[in-house]
Design a protein around this motif. Structure first.
Motif, PDB file in Angstrom:
ATOM      1  N   ILE A 310       0.851  -1.192   0.102  1.00 29.32           N
ATOM      2  CA  ILE A 310      -0.060  -0.035   0.035  1.00 29.32           C
ATOM      3  C   ILE A 310       0.691   1.344   0.323  1.00 29.32           C
ATOM      4  O   ILE A 310       0.668   2.203  -0.852  1.00 29.32           O
ATOM      5  N   LEU A 311       1.939   1.413   0.897  1.00 27.87           N
ATOM      6  CA  LEU A 311       2.817   2.500   1.048  1.00 27.87           C
ATOM      7  C   LEU A 311       3.544   2.579  -0.292  1.00 27.87           C
ATOM      8  O   LEU A 311       3.796   3.796  -0.780  1.00 27.87           O
ATOM      9  N   ILE A 314       1.237   4.466  -2.807  1.00 26.82           N
ATOM     10  CA  ILE A 314       1.079   5.920  -2.471  1.00 26.82           C
ATOM     11  C   ILE A 314       2.363   6.659  -3.129  1.00 26.82           C
ATOM     12  O   ILE A 314       2.201   7.609  -3.868  1.00 26.82           O
ATOM     13  N   THR A 318       2.404   9.261  -6.546  1.00 31.49           N
ATOM     14  CA  THR A 318       2.755  10.551  -6.170  1.00 31.49           C
ATOM     15  C   THR A 318       4.017  10.949  -6.953  1.00 31.49           C
ATOM     16  O   THR A 318       3.808  12.179  -7.506  1.00 31.49           O
ATOM     17  N   THR A 347      -3.663  -1.985  -6.084  1.00 32.54           N
ATOM     18  CA  THR A 347      -3.014  -2.042  -4.588  1.00 32.54           C
ATOM     19  C   THR A 347      -3.441  -1.293  -3.437  1.00 32.54           C
ATOM     20  O   THR A 347      -3.918  -1.529  -2.537  1.00 32.54           O
ATOM     21  N   LEU A 348      -3.336   0.294  -4.038  1.00 28.33           N
ATOM     22  CA  LEU A 348      -3.881   1.136  -3.064  1.00 28.33           C
ATOM     23  C   LEU A 348      -5.053   0.933  -2.336  1.00 28.33           C
ATOM     24  O   LEU A 348      -5.160   0.955  -1.016  1.00 28.33           O
ATOM     25  N   THR A 349      -6.108   0.465  -3.004  1.00 24.59           N
ATOM     26  CA  THR A 349      -7.447   0.403  -2.564  1.00 24.59           C
ATOM     27  C   THR A 349      -7.823  -0.900  -2.138  1.00 24.59           C
ATOM     28  O   THR A 349      -8.098  -1.064  -0.828  1.00 24.59           O
ATOM     29  N   GLN A 352      -6.522  -3.557   1.230  1.00 23.32           N
ATOM     30  CA  GLN A 352      -7.281  -3.332   2.471  1.00 23.32           C
ATOM     31  C   GLN A 352      -8.117  -4.355   2.830  1.00 23.32           C
ATOM     32  O   GLN A 352      -8.502  -4.743   3.923  1.00 23.32           O
ATOM     33  N   PHE A 353      -8.691  -4.997   1.744  1.00 21.21           N
ATOM     34  CA  PHE A 353      -9.757  -5.652   2.037  1.00 21.21           C
ATOM     35  C   PHE A 353      -9.364  -7.156   2.487  1.00 21.21           C
ATOM     36  O   PHE A 353      -9.823  -7.725   3.371  1.00 21.21           O
ATOM     37  N   LEU A 356      -8.384  -6.713   5.813  1.00 21.64           N
ATOM     38  CA  LEU A 356      -9.408  -6.921   6.844  1.00 21.64           C
ATOM     39  C   LEU A 356     -10.151  -8.128   6.874  1.00 21.64           C
ATOM     40  O   LEU A 356     -10.722  -8.764   7.954  1.00 21.64           O
TER      41      LEU A 356
ATOM     42  N   LEU B  87      -3.912  10.087  -0.684  1.00 22.55           N
ATOM     43  CA  LEU B  87      -3.935   8.816  -1.260  1.00 22.55           C
ATOM     44  C   LEU B  87      -4.034   7.631  -0.264  1.00 22.55           C
ATOM     45  O   LEU B  87      -4.782   6.901  -0.275  1.00 22.55           O
ATOM     46  N   PHE B  88      -3.397   8.265   0.886  1.00 21.65           N
ATOM     47  CA  PHE B  88      -3.542   7.195   2.261  1.00 21.65           C
ATOM     48  C   PHE B  88      -4.845   7.365   2.693  1.00 21.65           C
ATOM     49  O   PHE B  88      -5.415   6.241   3.113  1.00 21.65           O
ATOM     50  N   LEU B  90      -7.659   7.730   0.907  1.00 21.55           N
ATOM     51  CA  LEU B  90      -8.213   6.909   0.046  1.00 21.55           C
ATOM     52  C   LEU B  90      -8.251   5.401   0.329  1.00 21.55           C
ATOM     53  O   LEU B  90      -9.095   4.642   0.554  1.00 21.55           O
ATOM     54  N   SER B  91      -6.913   5.283   0.562  1.00 25.11           N
ATOM     55  CA  SER B  91      -6.522   3.610   1.140  1.00 25.11           C
ATOM     56  C   SER B  91      -7.370   3.169   2.253  1.00 25.11           C
ATOM     57  O   SER B  91      -8.042   2.078   2.544  1.00 25.11           O
ATOM     58  N   ASP B  92      -7.214   4.332   3.333  1.00 16.96           N
ATOM     59  CA  ASP B  92      -7.923   4.033   4.539  1.00 16.96           C
ATOM     60  C   ASP B  92      -9.411   3.856   4.375  1.00 16.96           C
ATOM     61  O   ASP B  92      -9.971   2.907   5.199  1.00 16.96           O
ATOM     62  N   PHE B  94     -10.921   2.307   2.287  1.00 23.68           N
ATOM     63  CA  PHE B  94     -11.449   1.052   1.997  1.00 23.68           C
ATOM     64  C   PHE B  94     -11.329   0.206   3.120  1.00 23.68           C
ATOM     65  O   PHE B  94     -11.937  -0.858   3.227  1.00 23.68           O
ATOM     66  N   VAL B  95     -10.511   0.583   4.186  1.00 20.91           N
ATOM     67  CA  VAL B  95     -10.768  -0.426   5.423  1.00 20.91           C
ATOM     68  C   VAL B  95     -12.236  -0.342   6.050  1.00 20.91           C
ATOM     69  O   VAL B  95     -12.912  -1.164   6.233  1.00 20.91           O
TER      70      VAL B  95
END
Lengths: 690, 262
Positions: A310-311, A314, A318, A347-349, A352-353, A356, B87-88, B90-92, B94-95
């Motif tokens: 994820i990082l 980002i 950027t 990856t970014l979005t 998280q799933f 979770l 962007l962070f 946005l990612s968060d 999704f949690v």
């Protein structure tokens, strides 16, 4: 000790301290469980040997700093975190130690693992600048000077090129580990009946069948992590060079993304010795709620590795948005950047799933929250939805950068413009967008609502449209080109062929009526190995051969490269066609044994031999890789006669990349057009990193 | 435009937005008490989120070309950082979206039995903290470090009150209502799990936000920030409002929509 080769020094201290750790663990095991119940291959001695050995290896190589200090801190952090939980349990009147041979209760392992991973980051020194900022202390704008030579790769560096190489080497290491696991269980599968992974075996408190399950599961996840790291390595190294930046937008975050993957891998591997797990890499409940504590370490390892991707995403987005050279408009970006951006958005979005979904199983096991427990009103299918919402799109994360590499290299070796540049750029985004709405095609046989099957079938088939765009572009790019075939081009061509087979075997799995028969058979295994090899492994090798001179100033050996290619490609086709053949005849996935009456022994033997040949070819590659760093043929100029900016300056690349910034004055792939090239260097110092 | 105003109009804008948010929250509460209107609650939550994102989090700044002429300028780098932060977020998001999906899947249009007055109270506390955070940032934007520190301290106290309220009052009361995580009582099903995971994940973000606030408060005390250079303050502010933004959706999802299950 000083004049011994550092690798030998590392191995010696690995053996010495690994044995010492084993002894300590064995002692603890005897103390806690009694001598009678202590197995020599039990989990506790092994886990201590693993931790001690890891840290000691790096101690032998570079001494107590960088990664050694990180691993030491991880061991200490794990123990501290674990004993905090033990203390709390003791205070609450619960049993402080585990009765099932794992020494500590499950909660202690999980919390300890998490604290250990964070401790690693403090120990390795990635966080020190951020801690200074938080205390209001400024750090110098310039990056600190790295050590010279190979030692810089073992400590924190903020240089994107060093980080890229760290990623790539870690990925190669993981490919080797994952491949080794594959060879073990592939050997067991070579003939029907159980040969050596028998029920009589007892390693890490698992019998042979349980070990088989652990190995197939870890093979999957170790390879996935290695792919993520490999992609991060290539993009990290190449993309700032392609856009003319001095570094990534956030160098410290970049270093953090790499280093967090190291404790994640340690956690993943520790699941092997902590009882293993038998769910496959998917970790479906309810099975995953019953597996030993190794399951938790697997979940935790993936969870922590997820932070890395994820990082990294980002940072990549950027960097590309904010740091492109003058004149590099969207339609003049190298095509690899388009595909990497598309992959990073996923990856970014979506990552998280999976985090979770795994976290919810962890909590179900630790606190009894019955999310996936049907007996308590939970819903196990929910896990599969959350899981595949990441785990399907992540396939496109694996392949999109690889397909970008194909499109990037093909014009160079065909001496022709990339056909349909804009369509190819848009097709990457198209694949990423469609990728979000196809996940339930993994669940046709899961018992989810039947009406969901048809829309997911059609959305899945839709993926072939943007993918087809890419194939047309590749074929049309090569059409009547002046094709030359040095090793990188061979791998590009191999990638196209393999990915083509991977693509063609897709629709029958996407179609509900056929998938219900093919689900969970070796057809699926063959199919996804084709897509991943075509979309990632072949392009990854192509990229390594192609950009190796940029990093080292030397070429990799062509002969060895050709041996690698001509050994790997046919063996790989035999391997996956063998898998699919066995699958059509009824061979199921994830089983250690099969009925001799199925008459699959012959094809399994052939498949196993092919697997070994692939492994040998990779060994040839790894030898070539490390050999050529020192002994390769010198190649400091524009080796491939490319238009791309990084090849317009001598290799290897200096620390701060370009001395002068450049301006984009043409199209990236207009080979043979006789224009003034893609970029022009201008008298202006390149803009600073951040 | 919002970013070329003077200090008093910036502050009064903050007040007006706060009044809007407060009124919408009260409407939300009474709508939920009087009739079953999930759709209306969703619309209200989206309006509240849009107000917070635009006026408190200044999402439009992503589009500004500050410092574009000099890539080594503070303004350009702050704008790069801003993109990274969003962007962070946005990612968060999704949690929390994943948690929301799980909640809808497992509970559907039902909700746990919780203390309504307490829910409204902690929501109000968080909303007021956002208001003071906005005042603090506005003060910093005009170079008023003292004003920033005063308002951030209030924000911090309110945030801490929210955190303690959820963890030590709300969780305890919920447990007393029979909403347990480890299921002695099979009838509760995954309701307790969903409740504790959603509030717990949000509380964890509140905790990190509080740490962030403490850090920027301390750095402001050392005199690091000026009217032109205060990216750290902006980041902490945006993050804090994001935590509030999440609660704008979680509050109706846990307390207001659907029918109560026992």
């Amino acid at each position: 000790m000083k004049n011994i080769n550092p690798v030998w020094r590392g191995l010696i201290s690995l053996i010495v301290f690994g044995a010492l750790g084993y002894g300590v663990g064995f002692g603890i095991s005897v103390l806690v469980n009694g001598a009678a119940k202590t197995s020599p291959a039990g989990p506790i001695p092994s886990v201590f040997a693993l931790f001690f050995g890891f840290a000691a290896f790096f101690f032998g190589v570079i001494g107590y700093r960088g990664v050694t200090r990180g691993l030491t801190w991880q061991v200490i952090g794990t123990l501290v975190g674990a004993f905090v939980v033990v203390g709390i349990r003791a205070a609450m009147g619960l049993s402080a130690f585990d009765g099932k041979g794992f020494f500590l209760p499950e909660g202690a392992w999980v919390f300890g693992g998490l604290v250990g991973a964070i401790s690693f980051m403090f120990g390795v020194g990635v966080l020190s600048d951020w801690v200074k900022w938080a205390r209001g202390i400024e750090t110098p704008e310039e990056h600190p000077q790295d050590e010279s030579g190979w030692k810089k790769f073992f400590s924190v560096s903020l240089d994107h090129k060093v980080i890229g190489i760290q990623y790539v080497v870690t990925a190669l290491l993981l490919i080797s580990i994952g491949g080794l696991f594959a060879l073990i269980f592939r050997t067991e599968l070579a003939a029907s009946q159980l040969q050596f992974l028998t029920e009589g075996l007892n390693i890490f408190s698992q019998n042979g069948l349980q070990l088989f399950n652990t190995l197939i599961s870890l093979h999957g996840m170790i390879m996935i992590v290695s792919i993520l790291l490999g992609i991060a390595g290539i993009t990290n190294y190449v993309i700032p060079l392609l856009i003319g930046a001095q570094d990534m937008a956030f160098p410290r975050l970049n270093a953090f993304s790499f280093w967090i993957a190291v404790p994640a891998v340690v956690l993943l591997l520790s699941s092997l010795v902590l009882g293993g797990f038998d769910t496959g890499w998917t970790g479906y409940p309810p099975l995953s709620t019953l597996a030993p504590v190794g399951m938790q370490m697997f979940f935790l390892g993936v969870f922590v590795a997820g932070w890395s991707s994820i990082l990294g995403a980002i940072n990549l987005i950027t960097t590309v948005v904010r740091m492109r050279a003058k004149g590099m408009t969207a339609w003049r970006m190298p095509i690899l950047i388009w595909s990497s951006i598309a992959a990073s958005l996923i990856t970014l979005t979506a990552t998280q799933f999976i985090g979770l979904s795994f976290q919810m199983v962890m909590f179900q096991r630790l606190f009894g929250m019955g999310f996936y427990d049907a007996a308590k009103g939970g819903n196990p299918i929910l896990f599969q939805h959350l899981f595949w919402f990441y785990s399907h799109p992540v396939v496109y994360v694996f392949v999109l950068p690889g397909l970008g590499i194909i499109s990037e290299l093909l014009p160079v070796f065909s001496r022709k413009p990339l056909f349909g540049y804009r369509w190819v750029a848009m097709s990457s985004l198209g694949i990423a967008m469609v990728g979000y709405i196809v996940w339930a095609h993994h669940m046709f046989a899961s018992g989810m609502n039947e009406y969901l099957r048809i829309p997911f079938m059609y959305s899945t088939l839709l993926v072939s449209v943007p993918t087809g765009v890419k194939f047309f572009s590749w074929v049309a790019t090569m059409w009547r080109g002046k094709i030359s075939t040095p090793t990188p081009m061979l791998f590009v061509l191999g990638a196209i062929m393999v990915f083509f087979i991977g693509g063609l075997t897709g629709p029958m799995n996407a179609t509900v009526s056929t998938d219900l028969f093919l689900h969970d058979t070796y057809v699926i295994v063959g199919h996804f190995h084709d897509t991943i090899f075509g979309g990632f492994v072949f392009p990854f090798f192509a990229a390594l051969y192609y950009w190796f001179p940029k990093a080292t100033g030397r070429r990799m050996n062509e002969t060895l490269g050709k041996i690698h290619f001509y050994l790997m490609t046919p063996s790989f086709f035999v391997l996956t066609f063998g898998m699919m053949y066995a699958g059509f005849l009824g061979m199921r996935r994830r089983i250690a044994d099969y009925d001799p009456e199925l008459h699959l022994d012959g094809i399994h033997l052939v498949t196993t031999i092919a697997g070994y040949l692939v492994a040998i070819s990779v060994i040839v590659f790894i030898f070539n890789f490390f050999y050529s760093i020192k002994h390769g043929e010198k190649a400091e100029g524009n080796v491939w006669n490319s238009r791309s900016p990084e090849w317009q300056v001598p290799s290897p690349m200096p620390v701060h990349n370009y001395d002068k910034s450049f301006e984009v004055i043409g199209e990236p792939y207009d080979y043979g057009s006789g224009d003034n090239g893609y970029v022009k260097f201008i008298d202006e110092p390149a803009s600073n990193a951040h | 435009m919002a970013h070329t105003q003077d200090k008093s109009s910036a502050l009064s804008q903050g007040v007006i937005i706060f009044v809007y948010l407060a009124v919408l929250t009260i409407i939300e509460y009474f709508v939920a008490l009087t009739f079953d209107a999930t759709g209306l609650l969703i619309v209200i939550a989206i309006i509240k989120a849009a107000l917070v994102m635009y006026y408190y989090m200044h999402v439009y700044k992503l589009n500004s070309d500050e410092g574009a002429d000099n890539r080594n300028s503070y303004a350009y780098k702050a704008a790069t950082d801003r993109l990274g932060l969003w962007l962070f977020l946005l990612s968060d998001t999704f949690v929390f979206a994943g948690l929301m999906v799980s909640r809808m899947n497992l509970l559907g249009l039902t909700r746990p039995h919780l203390n309504q007055a307490l829910g409204l109270f902690v929501t109000a506390v968080l909303l007021v903290s956002s208001f003071f955070m906005n005042r603090g940032e506005t003060a910093m934007k005009f170079g008023d470090v003292k004003g920033f520190m005063k308002n951030t301290a209030v924000t911090f106290v309110l945030g801490l009150a929210f955190l303690l309220g959820v963890v030590f009052v709300e969780w305890r009361m919920a447990a007393a209502e029979g909403l347990t995580a480890s299921f002695g009582n099979p009838a509760t099903g995954p309701v307790g799990g969903v409740f504790y995971l959603m509030t717990g994940m949000h509380a964890f973000h509140v905790l990190t936000g509080l740490i962030f606030l403490a850090v920027v408060w301390n750095n402001a005390r050392k005199g690091i920030y000026t009217a032109e250079k205060h990216w750290g303050v902006e980041a902490a502010t945006v993050y804090w409002h994001f935590v509030d933004l999440v609660w704008i959706f979680f509050y109706p999802a846990l307390y207001l929509i659907g029918k109560v299950v026992q």
